[in-house]
Scaffold this motif. Structure first.
Motif, PDB file in Angstrom:
ATOM      1  N   PRO A  74       0.840  -1.308   0.233  1.00 25.74           N
ATOM      2  CA  PRO A  74       0.141  -0.052   0.019  1.00 25.74           C
ATOM      3  C   PRO A  74       0.852   1.303   0.013  1.00 25.74           C
ATOM      4  N   TRP A 103      -4.839   4.095   4.701  1.00 25.72           N
ATOM      5  CA  TRP A 103      -3.710   4.209   3.746  1.00 25.72           C
ATOM      6  C   TRP A 103      -4.173   4.121   2.279  1.00 25.72           C
ATOM      7  N   LYS A 104      -3.308   4.716   1.223  1.00 26.08           N
ATOM      8  CA  LYS A 104      -3.852   4.500  -0.125  1.00 26.08           C
ATOM      9  C   LYS A 104      -3.799   3.342  -0.783  1.00 26.08           C
ATOM     10  N   PRO A 105      -4.419   3.161  -1.731  1.00 29.10           N
ATOM     11  CA  PRO A 105      -4.361   1.474  -2.398  1.00 29.10           C
ATOM     12  C   PRO A 105      -3.017   1.509  -3.093  1.00 29.10           C
ATOM     13  N   PRO A 106      -2.438   0.416  -3.311  1.00 28.31           N
ATOM     14  CA  PRO A 106      -1.222   0.086  -4.037  1.00 28.31           C
ATOM     15  C   PRO A 106      -1.295   0.640  -5.441  1.00 28.31           C
ATOM     16  N   LYS A 151      -2.340  -3.227  -8.407  1.00 25.80           N
ATOM     17  CA  LYS A 151      -3.473  -3.793  -7.488  1.00 25.80           C
ATOM     18  C   LYS A 151      -3.476  -5.297  -7.879  1.00 25.80           C
TER      19      LYS A 151
END
Length: 59
Positions: free
Chosen positions: A33, A51-54, A57
């Motif tokens: 992430p 948290w922000k997405p990777p 994905k």
């Protein structure tokens, strides 16, 4: 992938309990992430994480 399959998810709170079968198809694992990790609502036995997405994905 080995994690693909049906998962039984059960949730419970003061108003009751419910379960559902959830089919999961894992194609590939995602990247890590993106940060920063944000911690809020911290208590002795729980906290909220965000948290922000990777970027990758996993498709």
């Amino acid at each position: 992938m080995v994690d693909t399959g049906n998962y039984l998810v059960t949730v419970e709170n003061e108003h009751g309990r419910d379960s559902a079968d959830i089919p999961v198809l894992v194609i590939d694992k995602p990247g890590p992430p993106d940060g920063p990790l944000e911690v809020s609502d911290a208590f002795a036995d729980s906290c909220q994480l965000a948290w922000k997405p990777p970027q990758d994905k996993g498709n």
